[in-house]
Structure formats: C-alpha cells, structure tokens
Design a protein around this motif. Sequence first.
Motif, PDB file in Angstrom:
ATOM      1  N   TRP A 527       0.841  -1.197   0.000  1.00 56.03           N
ATOM      2  CA  TRP A 527       0.000   0.000   0.000  1.00 56.03           C
ATOM      3  C   TRP A 527       0.878   1.250   0.000  1.00 56.03           C
ATOM      4  O   TRP A 527       1.965   1.239   0.580  1.00 56.03           O
ATOM      5  CB  TRP A 527      -0.902   0.022   1.224  1.00 56.03           C
ATOM      6  CG  TRP A 527      -1.873  -1.115   1.340  1.00 56.03           C
ATOM      7  CD1 TRP A 527      -1.876  -2.090   2.287  1.00 56.03           C
ATOM      8  CD2 TRP A 527      -2.992  -1.387   0.494  1.00 56.03           C
ATOM      9  NE1 TRP A 527      -2.925  -2.958   2.093  1.00 56.03           N
ATOM     10  CE2 TRP A 527      -3.635  -2.542   0.990  1.00 56.03           C
ATOM     11  CE3 TRP A 527      -3.529  -0.760  -0.636  1.00 56.03           C
ATOM     12  CZ2 TRP A 527      -4.761  -3.088   0.392  1.00 56.03           C
ATOM     13  CZ3 TRP A 527      -4.669  -1.302  -1.224  1.00 56.03           C
ATOM     14  CH2 TRP A 527      -5.271  -2.453  -0.722  1.00 56.03           C
ATOM     15  N   GLU A 532      -3.562   6.819   5.762  1.00 54.73           N
ATOM     16  CA  GLU A 532      -4.433   7.208   6.877  1.00 54.73           C
ATOM     17  C   GLU A 532      -4.863   8.661   6.762  1.00 54.73           C
ATOM     18  O   GLU A 532      -6.001   9.023   7.101  1.00 54.73           O
ATOM     19  CB  GLU A 532      -3.724   6.977   8.220  1.00 54.73           C
ATOM     20  CG  GLU A 532      -3.433   5.514   8.519  1.00 54.73           C
ATOM     21  CD  GLU A 532      -2.062   5.078   8.003  1.00 54.73           C
ATOM     22  OE1 GLU A 532      -1.516   5.789   7.122  1.00 54.73           O
ATOM     23  OE2 GLU A 532      -1.542   4.058   8.470  1.00 54.73           O
ATOM     24  N   SER A 533      -3.955   9.519   6.269  1.00 59.78           N
ATOM     25  CA  SER A 533      -4.288  10.948   6.152  1.00 59.78           C
ATOM     26  C   SER A 533      -5.358  11.195   5.094  1.00 59.78           C
ATOM     27  O   SER A 533      -5.971  12.260   5.061  1.00 59.78           O
ATOM     28  CB  SER A 533      -3.027  11.750   5.807  1.00 59.78           C
ATOM     29  OG  SER A 533      -2.537  11.396   4.525  1.00 59.78           O
ATOM     30  N   GLY A 535      -7.913   9.036   4.783  1.00 65.46           N
ATOM     31  CA  GLY A 535      -9.091   8.311   5.228  1.00 65.46           C
ATOM     32  C   GLY A 535      -9.184   6.886   4.741  1.00 65.46           C
ATOM     33  O   GLY A 535     -10.266   6.294   4.742  1.00 65.46           O
ATOM     34  N   PRO A 537      -7.886   3.185   5.558  1.00 69.27           N
ATOM     35  CA  PRO A 537      -7.246   2.504   6.687  1.00 69.27           C
ATOM     36  C   PRO A 537      -6.374   1.313   6.276  1.00 69.27           C
ATOM     37  O   PRO A 537      -6.633   0.173   6.667  1.00 69.27           O
ATOM     38  CB  PRO A 537      -8.445   2.042   7.517  1.00 69.27           C
ATOM     39  CG  PRO A 537      -9.504   1.761   6.501  1.00 69.27           C
ATOM     40  CD  PRO A 537      -9.306   2.802   5.419  1.00 69.27           C
ATOM     41  N   ARG A 539      -2.093   0.029   5.421  1.00 67.21           N
ATOM     42  CA  ARG A 539      -0.666   0.354   5.444  1.00 67.21           C
ATOM     43  C   ARG A 539       0.123  -0.937   5.266  1.00 67.21           C
ATOM     44  O   ARG A 539      -0.378  -2.047   5.469  1.00 67.21           O
ATOM     45  CB  ARG A 539      -0.277   1.029   6.760  1.00 67.21           C
ATOM     46  CG  ARG A 539      -0.490   0.184   7.986  1.00 67.21           C
ATOM     47  CD  ARG A 539      -0.236   0.967   9.261  1.00 67.21           C
ATOM     48  NE  ARG A 539       1.105   1.540   9.269  1.00 67.21           N
ATOM     49  CZ  ARG A 539       1.550   2.372  10.203  1.00 67.21           C
ATOM     50  NH1 ARG A 539       0.732   2.739  11.200  1.00 67.21           N
ATOM     51  NH2 ARG A 539       2.768   2.835  10.173  1.00 67.21           N
ATOM     52  N   SER A 655      -6.906   6.354  -3.110  1.00 66.58           N
ATOM     53  CA  SER A 655      -8.003   7.023  -2.415  1.00 66.58           C
ATOM     54  C   SER A 655      -9.205   7.206  -3.324  1.00 66.58           C
ATOM     55  O   SER A 655     -10.354   7.054  -2.907  1.00 66.58           O
ATOM     56  CB  SER A 655      -7.517   8.378  -1.892  1.00 66.58           C
ATOM     57  OG  SER A 655      -8.576   9.127  -1.366  1.00 66.58           O
TER      58      SER A 655
END
Length: 715
Positions: A527, A532-533, A535, A537, A539, A655
């Motif tokens: 990933w 996270e920044s 939105g 979830p 990593r 995203s």
Amino acid sequence: MVRMSHLAHDAPSAELTDEALEALRALTGRADAVFHDGQLEAISALVEHRRRALVVQRTGWGKSAVYFLASLLLRRRGAGPTLLVSPLLALMRDQVEAAARAGVRAVSVNSANAHEWQQAQAALAADEVDVLLVSPERLNNPRFREEQLPSLVARMGLLVVDEAHCISDWGHDFRPDYRRLAALIRSLPEGVPVLATTATANSRVVSDVEEQLTSGSSAPVFTIRGSLARASLRLGVLRLPDARARLGWLLAHLRELPGSGIVYSLTVSGAEDTARLLSRAGHAVAAYTGRTDSEERAQLEQQLKRNELKALVATSALGMGFDKPDLGFVVHLGAPSSPVAYYQQIGRAGRGVDNADVLLLPGPEDRDIWQYFASASMPTEQRAEAVLAALDTERPLSTIALEGLVDIKRTTLELLLKVLDVDGAVRRVQSGWVSTGHPWTYDADRYERVARAREDEQQAMLDYERTGSCRMQLLQEQLDDPAAAPCGRCDVCAGAWYPGDVPEDASGDAARALDGVGVEIAPRAQWPSGMESLGVPVRGKLDPGERVLEGRVVARLTDLGWGGPLRTLFAPGAADGPVPAPLVDACVRTLKDWPWAERPTAVVAMPSRGRPQLVGSLAQAVSTIGRLPLLGTLDLDGAPTRRGDGSVNSAYRLSGVWEGFAVGPALAAALAGHRGPVLLVDDLVDSRWTLTVAGRALRRAGADAVLPFALASVG
C-alpha cells in the motif's frame, strides 16, 4: 573560425603557452598535438586572468581539455581544487579517465559510488584532489551542501559548469537543479575563475548563461563561439509509412552502417522492443534506457566502446558526455522534439573519424510523444500552491509523506520541489522538505514563453524533416551559428546516400514482431505510505489472501506495434463502442500465450463510466470465445473515480477508487458457488489500483483467485 567576445586581456604569455602545450601533449599522448582555435585563449582567460568564461563549441572540439589543463595549471600556481558540475554519470566516468591521462587527480561523488565518498572526502581534506566532479543534484544534498560545500567554496580554484545549456529555461535539456548554480557563483570569493561549456546553445541560451555567469561580478564574460558544423557527419531523413517499415529497414540495413553506433528511440518500451527484435534477428545490440541500472549502463557503454555491440538501442538516457570517438552512426526511430536536442544526440558520432552516418526515421506518433513529455515537465500554479500549503517551516516532510497530502504524481512532485527550492520557497533538509516562509509567486509569463518556445522548436524539427535545403545548415541556423553554410554531404546537398528499400522478408519479420501481444502487469504488493491521512485505513503489505495475481494486457500505449491502434481507441474524445474485431483476435492470442499456473474458469467485467460498451463487449467476447461463464459486472459504488488521470499520485489514485466498487447480490451468489480463478476484464490499466481494489473486493466475496486482463496499459 572562432569568435571571441568581451576579450579584455592580452594574448597568452609565452610561458603559459609552452606549459599548456606540454600538458596537452601529455593529455593526448601525442608529441605533435596542437591547440584548436580558442582553446589556449580560454585557458589563458582562466589561469592568467581569472575570468568568467563561456565556451560554445561543437562536440569533439576539446572543451574537456580546456578545463582539465586549466585545473592542472591553476593547481601548479597554488590554487585549490576545481569543482566540476556534470549532469550524467557516463560523462563523469569518461572525464575521470581522461583526467588521469593528463596527470590530474579527479574523483567523482555521485549516487553510484556511495561506498567511495568517505575516501574522496579524506583525499579532499588532504589536498590530494585536483578536480571534484559532482552532479547538479549533489549541490542540494543536505550533508554535502552544509558540511562539505562551504569549505570547498572557500578554497576553490575553479568552478566548471559542463553542459551549461541546462542552466537556461530555454535550453533543450533544462534542469531545475542547474539554476542554483547562479547562487553558487555569487558566493565565490573574488578572483575565482568560472568556466561554462556547451555544444548546444543558441543566442538566447548564450545570453541567459552569460547573465548568470556575471552574478556577483562586474566584469563581462569572456565568450568563445566556434562554428558548429560537423564535417564528418552525413545527414539524412528517410520517411517511411509506418513502424513496420521503419523496423524492417533497420533489420535489413543495420549491418551496412559503418562501425558501431546508437539507435535512439523516443520511449523506453520502443527501445526495449526494438532491441529485442534486432537481437532475435542476430544483431549484437542491447537496450539502454532510464530503467537500466547504473552498473549495467557502465558495462554496456564499455561493450559499445570495444565494438562488442553493433549498437545500443537507447533513449535520451544515453546522451550528453558519452564519448566514443569512432562512433560510426546514429539512427533515430522517431524524432526528438527540437533540432537542438537532435544536434546534441547526433553529436555522439564522428568525433574521431572522418565519416559517420546520421539518419532520421520519423514517425507519425512523434508529435503525440512530444506533447506528453512537454505537459509532464511544466509545473502548474495549482500544484505549487498545494505543496506550499502542505509544508510548514519547522516540521520536515519526506517526498513520500508529502504524496499523501497533495494530489501530485511522484515524478512531477519531485520536479516541482526542485523548482520551488531554487526559487527559495522550500528547502531540502536531512529528513525531507520544509517551507522557507518566503513569499512565492507563480511566474505564468515565463512558463508561457517557454511553452511557446517549445512549440516553435517542434515546428522547426518538422521543418528539418521536410526541408529542401541543407540539413546541417538548418541545424546550425537553429543554434544561431553565423557560419552556417551548405555541407555538401547530406541527402539534400548530395542525394540520398542510404538505401530506401525495405525488403519483404525484413518487413515481414518486423510485422510479426510488431504484431506480438501480451505484456505482464505486476500485482501491487504494498500500500502507498500516508493513506491514513486520506481516510483509507491500510498500510504496509497487501494481505496475500486479498491480492490479485499477475495480469496481462494486449500491449502498452507506447508500443510500436499495437500501441498505434490502442492510442486511437483511447484518444480523448474517442467514441465508445464495441471492441474492434482485430483487437478481439489480439486478446485471444494474449490469453492463449499466458503461462498461468491455473486456467481461469469464469469472467467478471469491470464497471465503466466512460467506455461501458467497450468493456462490456470485451468481457462478452472473452467469455464466448473462451467458453467461460460471464458471472457479471462489479457495481460502481460512490463518486466517480479519478481513473485515467495521469497527473495524480499513487496515494490519491488509491483514495479515488478505495470505495468505488461493490460486489452486488447476483455476482456474490455466482461467486459463492464457483471454484477456480476469475478473469477480471477491464479496458485500460494505469496505476493498477483500480484492479487491485476491485480484485480485493472479489477475493473478499469468495473468489479463489483473480487474474487481471485488459486491452492496454499506459506505460
């Protein structure tokens, strides 16, 4: 004829002349060596008069001899080491070898020799280095900039800026890192000479470089400009109807070209495909591109120099500074975007021989490729403001972390940070980038002027292809060479010197190679950072149970063969419709040649807002021909995605599609009772995140495995 401007000193002294001539003969290994017009004058300007000088001379004139001999003579007079800024590792390797022959102790500091930095630093401290070679990017390396550069500037004997056209916005190979050299020049102590050299500068570039060389000094620049005619080169342009004919010509006639040389391609995939085709036909060639690692590049350069290869099939990654004096030919499969860039690349040939052949085989796709690279390299106001808004003055952000905060592709972001850095708006520090807090204004007028200049250069390249006058003269005129005159050797002056035929067997071999299909699409395994920044979830690594397998596309949009029809199919504004029959046949061949561990047992279609007929008909055709059940189509879920927008970075791509797809009830039911891999069919692959997210949804809904398949990939 060499022209010298702002000459404000006497002729070289007899003492310097004798000493420099002795050093020149040591450098060349020839007892009868003499200086070319202007070489001794440039050395005298630097050594006896500590001037700032600009040398614009054709490739092979001996610009490196000027700075090596000037360095040697300055060192004998008690000066400190020379700092030589060079743009390419290939150039550095050749220069270090040449310096050793002249008795000059030269070392380089670059990304390929990190294990030698400590040794080089110790040699500098012990005053055992005469010339330190660095890349322009090294000047902004935080450790080098803060720990080594200040002491080096304090004792520097000479600053040399090689390939100085890179300083200028108007140069064909502008690099943002070169612009910081003006600040370095301003910081030099009084009396430290500066030399800038290039073989490719028109009058506008010369004026721009002269202005930057005068930073912090009231003395005018001593400029030497010589004729840029290359008497050894025989130029020609052969216009053939398509890629099949161009490759067929190369297959048939490569062995007839003199010695060994370079075949240039505009794209990485074009270079790799051409090298593969020529190798299979028995030609000793290898691909040399931006994907080739530095160690392999050095090996390939040496193989070409030893004539173990007939040619390197290269992108512009093999350019400035590669030095093989007996290089016999340069062929271009597709034209560079400007005559100046073309002159620079063909300048590799004929430096130490009387005759070398230069042939251009232009293609109709050249303009599309030029436009792509031009748009990718120009920063926009919106992107710059987004970066400045994301940075603060105290907390550094790495480029990777910044990607999660701004909607900019990695390569574009790195270029933009360099531009903002040299403009003083941001600063690179050990752990990333910070804002300086200084006000910054987007120079729209400047970028518009540069864009217009690039358009003029493209038109001039088209004029070169179609000209009815001397080709060398046209190139000289593009470089504002007042000595431009007919060469008497090119195909316009003396008639075509190259065969114009494409034998049927060679054309057939090329056609079969171009008709080849099947390009691997590697699955995403990691990933992007900073999700996270945004939105999202996730990593780290993708869960193996949710990953897709290796996929396939028919071809890349940049490919020489199927790339043309695919570019037409996916061109902006192209109407949606059923997949063309020839592409269906190509899909069948791609699937037939796919070495999967387990054959797919069903088909699932991707949803498409832009090309629903294309994707739907493709999935149905694959299902019918492969006798595989079409289980259905994924549902679109949420807002429209950013698919196809090559300007966004990996984090924003993910995203944009994260909650974009859903497995509807009917498809979920079909998957629940199905065993075996599912073939996930789409039209175009770019970032691979669309297929990754869609495949993950299928795996979570019960699919045993997912094999992505599409018509094309972007790169």
